[in-house]
Design a protein around this motif. Structure first.
Motif: not given
Length: 326
Positions: A147-148, A152-154, A193-197
């Motif tokens: 999954f790239t 917008e797709n997180v 987003t980085l924290r979500t990842l």
């Protein structure tokens, strides 16, 4: 401190041709021949001598090559770990030929919505990915879902994880997007987003190289103290049977291999260019995953420690951990 002096990975481009037209990639625009078996055989022997453990048969779309199953079989016979990433369009037709030949088989899937995924890939391939998963599971293969991640797709990670990966016991690989050359891949990943990842990376059956996050948070590669070891950790071979340095994405210089990759790799011209890895002006701020991952593996630093837990987790999930110590 450098802990592995030799290259560990080969990115072997069997063709640059592709049957998709992804908006975040330009490789499909390049004309390209196909690798031949004689060159491949010679190169695999030399890659073994150079210490390479993993062969990533890549492209373009590697399944466009009519002999890709023979290439994989030869690499497996010689003791390499094999990897291959596909958009799924040709896998249903080639699945029987490929059975048991790919240690790390990745199906690219960037959205749980058919129209959104197909639009990003430039062709209708969502249904083929779904069919590929079904066929691979029937063959007792265990593909990964690659999954790239874009800004917008997180939010779509959850659906793919819960509805595709968990029910089928498949690893979800989160691949943070990166820019390169003139290819603009969209909005830079935010701190949120980085924290979500990072949170996703802690879950069962999810692989996220934690060092990818740390590298982005520190501004990427810095030429004054480069983390990038692209040219010394990874050997890149083009469809024209050339050694590409310092990496595919820069491609500053190519060297015809002429049936002696081992000797070529020892020449002063190659060694001088290898020495510039991560230090060229274009290398400032670089976060290209496919070269940073092997870079993290060969030099002990803060990124090595960040990458270690997730690397061990992935190889344990895939059953390839023993190969790391051979």
């Amino acid at each position: 401190m450098r802990i592995i002096a030799h290259p560990v990975l080969c990115n072997y481009y069997v063709t640059y041709r592709c049957n998709a037209k992804c908006g975040f990639c330009d490789i499909w625009e390049r004309p390209s021949p196909y690798v031949n078996l004689a060159d491949l055989t010679s190169n695999l022997k030399d890659l073994k001598r150079l210490g390479v453990k993993v062969i990533d048969f890549t492209g373009g779309e590697p399944l466009l090559h009519a002999d890709i199953h023979n290439f994989l079989a030869l690499a497996k016979k010689m003791g390499f770990i094999t990897t291959l990433t596909t958009n799924g369009l040709l896998y249903p037709k080639k699945a029987k030929q490929l059975k048991g030949l790919i240690d790390m088989l990745h199906f690219s899937l960037d959205s749980s919505d058919k129209d959104t995924h197909d639009q990003s890939r430039g062709v209708a391939c969502f249904d083929f990915v779904m069919e590929s998963i079904r066929i691979a599971l029937r063959q007792r293969e265990r593909p990964d879902i690659l999954f790239t991640v874009f800004e917008e797709n997180v939010h779509e990670i959850k659906h793919i994880y819960e509805n595709i990966c968990l029910p089928n016991n498949l690893v979800l690989i989160l691949n943070p997007v990166f820019d390169y050359n003139e290819v603009q891949t969209g909005e830079k990943l935010s701190e949120d987003t980085l924290r979500t990842l990072q949170q996703w990376g802690k879950k069962k059956l999810v692989y996220l190289n934690e060092a990818f996050i740390a590298l982005r948070q520190s501004g990427g590669n810095h030429v004054v103290d480069p983390v990038c070891k692209a040219a010394s950790s990874t050997i890149v071979i083009s469809p024209e049977n050339e050694l590409v340095l310092p990496c595919y994405h820069l491609g500053k210089k190519v060297f015809p291999i002429n049936q002696d990759l081992y000797k070529l790799y020892q020449t002063p011209a190659v060694k001088n260019l290898v020495a510039l890895e991560g230090r060229l002006p274009e290398c400032e701020g670089c976060t290209i995953n496919c070269y940073m991952q092997p870079s993290f593996a060969v030099e002990m630093n803060k990124f090595w420690w960040k990458a270690l837990p997730s690397t061990l987790k992935y190889n344990y999930m895939k059953g390839t951990w023993k190969s790391l110590f051979k």
